[in-house]
Design an enzyme around this catalytic site. Structure first.
Site, PDB file in Angstrom:
ATOM      1  N   ASP A 147      26.565  66.894  71.973  1.00  0.00           N
ATOM      2  CA  ASP A 147      25.684  65.868  71.388  1.00  0.00           C
ATOM      3  C   ASP A 147      26.366  64.514  71.558  1.00  0.00           C
ATOM      4  O   ASP A 147      27.575  64.439  71.805  1.00  0.00           O
ATOM      5  CB  ASP A 147      25.413  66.145  69.894  1.00  0.00           C
ATOM      6  N   SER A 148      25.573  63.462  71.390  1.00  0.00           N
ATOM      7  CA  SER A 148      26.153  62.116  71.451  1.00  0.00           C
ATOM      8  C   SER A 148      27.066  61.879  70.253  1.00  0.00           C
ATOM      9  O   SER A 148      27.905  60.980  70.285  1.00  0.00           O
ATOM     10  CB  SER A 148      25.026  61.085  71.439  1.00  0.00           C
ATOM     11  N   CYS A 186      21.138  67.836  71.735  1.00  0.00           N
ATOM     12  CA  CYS A 186      20.768  66.424  71.661  1.00  0.00           C
ATOM     13  C   CYS A 186      19.393  66.314  72.304  1.00  0.00           C
ATOM     14  O   CYS A 186      19.250  66.564  73.505  1.00  0.00           O
ATOM     15  CB  CYS A 186      21.798  65.593  72.424  1.00  0.00           C
ATOM     16  N   GLU A 228      25.796  58.188  61.397  1.00  0.00           N
ATOM     17  CA  GLU A 228      27.141  58.137  62.002  1.00  0.00           C
ATOM     18  C   GLU A 228      28.077  57.232  61.200  1.00  0.00           C
ATOM     19  O   GLU A 228      29.271  57.489  61.112  1.00  0.00           O
ATOM     20  CB  GLU A 228      27.058  57.639  63.456  1.00  0.00           C
ATOM     21  N   CYS A 245      15.394  65.332  66.509  1.00  0.00           N
ATOM     22  CA  CYS A 245      16.730  64.760  66.739  1.00  0.00           C
ATOM     23  C   CYS A 245      17.674  65.601  65.899  1.00  0.00           C
ATOM     24  O   CYS A 245      17.388  65.858  64.718  1.00  0.00           O
ATOM     25  CB  CYS A 245      16.776  63.300  66.295  1.00  0.00           C
ATOM     26  N   HIS A 270      20.361  64.977  64.532  1.00  0.00           N
ATOM     27  CA  HIS A 270      20.934  64.321  63.353  1.00  0.00           C
ATOM     28  C   HIS A 270      20.018  64.487  62.127  1.00  0.00           C
ATOM     29  O   HIS A 270      20.485  64.422  60.991  1.00  0.00           O
ATOM     30  CB  HIS A 270      21.128  62.817  63.590  1.00  0.00           C
TER      31      HIS A 270
END
Ligand code: DGL
Length: 270
Positions: free
Chosen positions: A7-8, A70, A162, A194, A196
């Protein structure tokens, strides 16, 4: 027998956690590209370049199969990678298809023609790049007809998560749900597109209200990965060690990850 998860940033840990629960004996190597996070505001070329570099690094660690946990990379880069880049003896899989199969009541890999399904009005919450790609609508159209999708690009949510600013993340989620509801007042289902967003799943559920079925990826992706590995045991790579790698600052990333997942996680430099 290692498997890679990319993932990013921290979002893919929501998928990793479920994957570890379902496949406790598999050493997972997690790669987070914090130096370039968020991906959701980047263009497709950039996302392709960054994702291929990250996946190449996961191949090097002894993973033959990599899951792009992701949606932004799955939407903007995966098809091009599968067509032109992934070596014959390696596999890269995304996170869209398991969720769309669940939404359209299909068994894994059912490739029969698109048909009418129960759900007619779907709200998609995702990053700007995922929304722009229309990959969700494209994959859905292969499987279902007559489904109306309203997409909401949730700017700022990944950055707030984040940064560990959960108050801001919550306020942003509520305002994105309001914006979606102005366009589609009564969605039957909502897709958290997503990785997240499962960290904010309760906020999405509360803001959407009790009548909306919420589709979140971690469990669906973990179940489909487990099924895939039963059918393709040759895709366990030669790696033997689990690891958490980041292109960012390992100390900072470890402390954020530990806080989010409520268990100690130690990242090292990718
Ligand atoms: N977790 C990524 C996704 O599923 C986040 C994207 C980003 O870096 O903006 O889309």
């Amino acid at each position: 027998m290692a498997v890679g998860i990319f993932d990013s940033g921290l979002g893919g840990l929501t998928v990793l956690d479920e994957a570890v629960r379902v496949l406790p004996d598999v050493p997972f190597v997690y790669f987070a590209d914090h130096a370039h996070n968020p991906y959701g505001v980047r263009d497709a070329e950039d996302i392709y370049t960054l994702t291929t570099a990250a996946v190449a690094r996961l191949f090097e660690t002894g993973c033959d199969l990599v899951i792009l946990a992701c949606n932004t990379a799955s939407a903007a880069a995966l098809r091009r990678m599968q067509e032109n880049w992934v070596p014959k003896d390696r596999r890269v899989l995304g996170v869209f298809v398991p969720m769309i199969e669940a939404l359209t009541e299909r068994q894994w890999g059912d490739s029969s023609p698109p048909r009418e399904v129960e759900v007619k009005h779907v709200a998609l919450f995702a990053t700007p790049a995922t929304v722009r790609s229309r990959a969700f609508q494209r994959e859905l159209a292969f499987r279902a007809i007559g489904v109306d999708v309203e997409a909401q690009a949730c700017g700022g949510v990944v950055d707030a998560i984040e940064e560990g600013d959960l108050e801001l993340a919550e306020a942003l989620v509520r305002s994105h749900v309001d914006a979606l509801k102005r366009k589609m007042p009564d969605p039957q289902a909502a897709v958290l597109g997503c990785t997240h967003y499962p960290l904010m799943e309760n906020v999405f559920r509360e803001a959407l209200g009790p009548g909306v079925a919420v589709y979140s990826q971690p469990k669906l992706v973990a179940a489909s990965l487990s099924d895939y590995l039963v059918r393709h045991p040759d895709m366990f790579g030669p790696g033997t060690e689990a690891a958490f790698l980041t292109t960012g600052d390992p100390a900072r990333v470890s402390s954020q990850a530990t806080r989010f997942l409520r268990r100690r996680i130690a990242f090292s430099s990718a």
